[in-house]
Design an enzyme around this catalytic site. Structure first.
Site, short mmCIF file in Angstrom:
data_model
loop_
_atom_site.label_atom_id
_atom_site.label_comp_id
_atom_site.label_asym_id
_atom_site.label_seq_id
_atom_site.Cartn_x
_atom_site.Cartn_y
_atom_site.Cartn_z
N GLU A 105 10.60 1.63 -6.62
CA GLU A 105 10.50 1.26 -8.04
C GLU A 105 9.76 2.34 -8.83
O GLU A 105 10.12 2.65 -9.97
CB GLU A 105 9.78 -0.09 -8.17
CG GLU A 105 10.62 -1.23 -7.61
CD GLU A 105 9.89 -2.57 -7.60
OE1 GLU A 105 8.84 -2.65 -6.94
OE2 GLU A 105 10.35 -3.49 -8.27
N GLU A 125 11.51 -6.39 -0.38
CA GLU A 125 10.58 -7.47 -0.76
C GLU A 125 11.04 -8.83 -0.28
O GLU A 125 10.23 -9.70 0.06
CB GLU A 125 10.40 -7.49 -2.28
CG GLU A 125 9.54 -6.36 -2.84
CD GLU A 125 10.30 -5.07 -3.12
OE1 GLU A 125 11.45 -4.93 -2.62
OE2 GLU A 125 9.77 -4.22 -3.84
N1 3HC Z 1 1.44 -1.82 2.53
C1 3HC Z 1 0.38 -1.68 3.37
N2 3HC Z 1 0.52 -1.33 4.65
C2 3HC Z 1 1.76 -1.10 5.08
C3 3HC Z 1 2.90 -1.24 4.27
C4 3HC Z 1 2.68 -1.61 2.92
N3 3HC Z 1 3.68 -1.75 2.06
N4 3HC Z 1 3.99 -0.96 5.00
C5 3HC Z 1 3.56 -0.66 6.22
N5 3HC Z 1 2.22 -0.75 6.28
C6 3HC Z 1 1.36 -0.47 7.42
C7 3HC Z 1 1.55 -1.45 8.56
O1 3HC Z 1 0.81 -2.63 8.35
C8 3HC Z 1 1.07 -0.64 9.73
O2 3HC Z 1 -0.33 -0.66 9.66
P1 3HC Z 1 -1.21 -0.54 10.98
O3 3HC Z 1 -0.97 0.81 11.54
O4 3HC Z 1 -2.59 -0.78 10.50
O5 3HC Z 1 -0.70 -1.62 11.89
C9 3HC Z 1 1.51 0.78 9.38
O6 3HC Z 1 1.76 0.76 7.97
C10 3HC Z 1 2.76 1.23 10.08
O7 3HC Z 1 3.75 0.24 9.90
P2 3HC Z 1 4.91 0.04 10.97
O8 3HC Z 1 4.33 -0.22 12.29
O9 3HC Z 1 5.85 -0.96 10.40
O10 3HC Z 1 5.54 1.51 10.98
P3 3HC Z 1 7.03 1.98 10.99
O11 3HC Z 1 6.97 3.46 10.97
O12 3HC Z 1 7.78 1.29 12.09
O13 3HC Z 1 7.68 1.48 9.62
C11 3HC Z 1 7.84 1.08 7.25
C12 3HC Z 1 7.22 1.95 8.37
C13 3HC Z 1 9.36 1.30 7.25
C14 3HC Z 1 7.24 1.51 5.94
C15 3HC Z 1 7.55 -0.40 7.57
O14 3HC Z 1 6.17 -0.55 7.80
C16 3HC Z 1 7.94 -1.34 6.48
O15 3HC Z 1 9.06 -1.78 6.42
N6 3HC Z 1 6.98 -1.70 5.64
C17 3HC Z 1 7.16 -2.75 4.66
C18 3HC Z 1 7.68 -2.17 3.40
C19 3HC Z 1 7.74 -3.24 2.38
O16 3HC Z 1 8.00 -4.39 2.62
N7 3HC Z 1 7.50 -2.83 1.13
C20 3HC Z 1 7.52 -3.73 0.03
C21 3HC Z 1 6.16 -4.18 -0.28
S1 3HC Z 1 6.16 -5.40 -1.54
C22 3HC Z 1 6.32 -4.51 -2.97
O17 3HC Z 1 6.48 -3.32 -2.95
C23 3HC Z 1 6.19 -5.32 -4.21
C24 3HC Z 1 6.66 -4.56 -5.41
O18 3HC Z 1 8.01 -4.83 -5.63
C25 3HC Z 1 5.88 -4.94 -6.61
#
Ligand code: 3HC
Ligand code: NAI
Length: 699
Positions: A105, A125
């Site tokens: 975004e 999300e």
């Molecule tokens: N915020 C904070 N921490 C996050 C995060 C995020 N969005 N995404 C990942 N992390 C952290 C994990 O908790 C993990 O932390 P740790 O080492 O302390 O356990 C670390 O990053 C690594 O995560 P993964 O083990 O999942 O690592 P991968 O390399 O396998 O994957 C990724 C990385 C593809 C970024 C995956 O973590 C992922 O899919 N993350 C979620 C992304 C997500 O859902 N984003 C949307 C958030 S909501 C939003 O943006 C609202 C907005 O629209 C207003």
């Protein structure tokens, strides 16, 4: 600072630097706004690049901030994006890797986007029970077209940047560079090339229409409804994208924001967010630091080619790790091999596996009848009969032949891992790896830590679990470990409910309505009722005070072991899994009830669900207090990934928190009054009682 600011010639570069994934937490958001202000105030700067340090452009909003004041604190993400759009100088997003959620975004708010191939791009999300809340539902359809954008938003799935760049008419990327390595230089050059272009382009000004809007959104709603039982977010994604096509941009944005905030407060979203963090937290062991050196696992051996051994072997073959399987007889090996082949061939037939991949995997598999052939394996997993004498013989032979440093694992589901370790001269190398059936499908792996298991063995098997795509949870040694120890209490309640007036179908229906994939009786029929029978027979010896309903024993005495015998709590037509209620079973339950002098009563679905689920909760509280589980969220992970607990409820302990621990304990005290139940069991576990007294939740 979690965002860095540097000037290269006449281009200011703002670098998101908030490891691990540049989550857009408060200080990063503030850092971006500060950078924009500095750049706009500096007359030497002509354009601005926003990029990410490390392995991500940005993984989106900082999930760890959700539910805290910081999440909503200004500048929120919408304000950051507004600051970009209002910048006097063009802002270019330079995307070298992950651009997800709020990260995407943010990029969509920039005037231009330059990306490398191989980036994972998503609005995920919905997987957290929310929708994009910083304009994603309004801007993505404007750059990709309504249908591709809605598909991405509703599924939450990541798509590679090079695939998106190929979409006809896409305006997501202004440039796709050759590789991540050249991105920084190319983004700087691009920023220079657009420094004087006016007016500056904004995604919000692009049109957003669908030629058959009403029909398309109706179709989308029908599709989403079928797929998203129990979750409100996907349908809301459709509403928000429809608003993008029908309302002015600012009004669409307001609609999105309102839905976003409402979804954020739903129990479903809280559960999904809890599980996201719980799954990742499960891999961390409090006294095993993440930098603990790991042993190299290049070759694996599996002992026993039965139900579990074959499935276990497949996990490693799928990950490209060679496996040697050992059995007592050639026929057993042949049978095991044939089952593995059959499983792979079914996948090939369904188009889930390519023929050449299947052959590559089979080429990694070899077999033997001789322990000496296993000596070079780095990890050996035993999956032989569940008898301590058989395990003893196997582990003594392994101890004699395996190279020093090899990890010796047992897949035992009930036996004492410390005892098994003591059969060897190297108890520090012994660990339990409790796979779930079918082992090639089920995601859960309980890693059973013996008293003497070395820390580097724990670190190694947790890493191996990740490699074979399992969700690993550490359990201490106890009967049943985490999952099966809890399910025993759940099963006991199922039995009491029959004695008191329920039918198996009534119990199953109530808990399935709650969201379980299968009720306890359908589950018993699937797993085999004889397994529980064997455990109860042992219990009658070991714990004569423990109370059980005898109905399940009567069922087994009739040979009704479940699907494998075509009859259990239900009847089954050969080749089908539909559970057909059986009048004789119901009569058997009624007669048994009569023999106990019980007058049946009408039991509500609410009571059924509470007794089954709170039985899990009370046992879990004991498990937690005894240190068998390291943390409450580990128990939720076990139940979600291993036992079909409804995902939207986030696991038994998350659910208990949602219900309120005071209410949970009050219900337990009520159940303790029931003379047909087990009053002793229903005394709230000390940990639960303490949390209630302190007004706290399971953490
Ligand atoms: N915020 C904070 N921490 C996050 C995060 C995020 N969005 N995404 C990942 N992390 C952290 C994990 O908790 C993990 O932390 P740790 O080492 O302390 O356990 C670390 O990053 C690594 O995560 P993964 O083990 O999942 O690592 P991968 O390399 O396998 O994957 C990724 C990385 C593809 C970024 C995956 O973590 C992922 O899919 N993350 C979620 C992304 C997500 O859902 N984003 C949307 C958030 S909501 C939003 O943006 C609202 C907005 O629209 C207003
Ligand atoms: P199984 O009976 O299907 O297979 C056991 C295999 O081990 C047989 O093929 C047998 O020939 C072989 N075997 C027996 N003794 C041996 C020896 N000394 N050397 C080499 N091979 C030997 O049993 P299953 O179901 O695969 O169970 C194996 C282990 O996995 C048990 O410890 C069980 O408790 C555990 N387990 C089983 C689960 C299940 O759902 N079946 C789930 C989780 C764990």
């Amino acid at each position: 600072m979690t965002a860095e600011y540097k000037v290269h010639g006449n281009v200011a570069v703002i670098t998101l630097a908030n490891p691990p994934v540049n989550g857009l937490g408060l200080s990063t958001r503030q850092g971006i706004v500060d950078g924009l202000e500095k750049a706009n105030a500096d007359s030497a700067v002509k354009s601005i690049v926003i990029t990410g340090a490390g392995g991500a452009f940005s993984g989106g909003a900082d999930i760890k901030e959700f539910g805290t004041d910081k999440a909503m604190q200004e500048p929120n993400l919408n304000s950051v994006i507004a600051a970009i759009e209002n910048s006097d100088k063009p802002v270019v997003a330079a995307i070298h890797s992950v651009a997800m959620g709020g990260g995407l975004e943010l990029a969509l708010g920039c005037h231009y986007r330059v990306a490398a191939p191989g980036c994972s791009v998503a609005l995920p999300e919905v997987k957290l029970g929310i929708l994009p809340g910083a304009g994603g539902t309004q801007r993505l359809p404007r750059v990709l077209g309504v249908e591709p954008a809605l598909n991405m938003i509703v599924s939450g799935e990541a798509i590679k940047s090079e695939m998106l760049a190929m979409l006809p008419g896409q305006k997501l990327f202004d440039k796709l560079v050759a590789s991540p390595e050249v991105l920084a230089a190319e983004a700087l050059a691009f920023a220079q090339s657009v420094a004087d272009v006016r007016p500056m382009p904004l995604v919000r000004n692009l049109p957003c229409k669908h030629p058959q809007g009403d029909a398309y959104f109706q179709f989308a709603r029908n599709m989403v409804k079928g797929m998203s039982k129990n979750f409100p977010a996907p349908a809301k994604c459709v509403d928000a994208v429809e608003a993008a096509t029908k309302k002015k941009f600012a009004d669409g944005l307001a609609t999105e924001r309102e839905i976003f905030i409402n979804l954020m407060w739903t129990a479903e979203s809280r559960s999904l967010r809890h599980l996201f963090l719980a799954e990742r937290a499960a891999s961390k062991i409090p006294d095993v630091p993440s930098d603990t050196p790991k042993r190299d696992i290049k070759a694996v051996a599996v002992i026993g080619a039965g139900t579990m051994g074959g499935g276990i072997a497949m996990n490693f073959l799928n990950a490209g790790i060679p496996v040697k399987m050992l059995e007592m007889k050639q026929e057993a090996l042949d049978r095991g091999l044939a089952t593995i082949r059959k499983n792979y061939e079914a996948q090939v037939k369904k188009g889930k596996l390519k023929q050449d991949k299947y052959e590559q995997r089979m080429a990694l598999l070899s077999t033997t009848l001789d322990y000496a052939d296993l000596k070079d394996a780095d990890l050996v997993i035993e999956a032989v009969f569940e008898e301590i004498g058989v395990k003893e013989a196997v582990f003594k032979q392994l101890d004699a032949v395996m190279k020093p440093g090899a990890i010796l694992a047992s897949n035992t589901s009930t036996l004492d891992v410390n005892k098994i370790a003591a059969f060897t001269q190297r108890p520090q190398d012994v660990v339990g790896l409790h796979f779930f059936s079918p082992a090639n499908v089920m995601k859960l792996l309980e890693v059973v830590r013996g008293d003497k298991t070395a820390k580097d063995v724990m670190a190694t098997v947790m890493a191996v679990a990740k490699k074979i795509k399992k969700v690993a949870v550490v359990s201490g040694v106890c009967d049943g470990f985490i999952g099966n120890r809890m399910i025993e209490q759940y099963g006991r309640q199922g039995g009491f409910l029959l004695d008191e007036g329920c039918t198996p179908a009534q119990v199953d229906k109530a808990i399935e309505k709650f969201g379980f994939a299968m009720g306890p009786f359908r589950m018993g029929d699937l797993a085999g009722n004889d397994i529980g029978w064997a455990i109860r027979k042992r219990r009658y010896q070991e714990k004569p005070d423990m109370k059980y309903s005898k109905t399940a024993d009567l069922l087994c005495e009739k040979g009704r072991f479940g699907q494998k015998t075509g009859a259990g709590w239900y009847d089954y037509v050969p080749g089908k899994r539909d559970a057909i209620p059986n009048a004789e079973v119901v009569q058997m339950i009624e007669e048994h009830r009569k023999s106990l002098g019980i007058t049946p009563r009408k039991i509500s679905d609410e009571e059924i669900v509470q007794r089954l689920v709170f039985a899990l909760v009370n046992e879990a509280a004991h498990i937690l207090e005894e240190g068998i589980a390291n943390k409450a969220s580990d128990i939720d992970v076990v139940y979600i990934f291993g036992y079909g607990f409804p995902v939207h409820r986030g696991g038994p302990l998350n659910y208990a928190n949602e219900v309120g621990l005071f209410n949970v304990a009050a219900a337990m005290k009520r159940f303790a009054q029931n003379p047909l139940d087990d009053a002793k069991f229903w005394q709230p576990a000390p940990l639960l009682a303490r949390l209630v007294a302190e007004g706290k939740n399971f953490q």
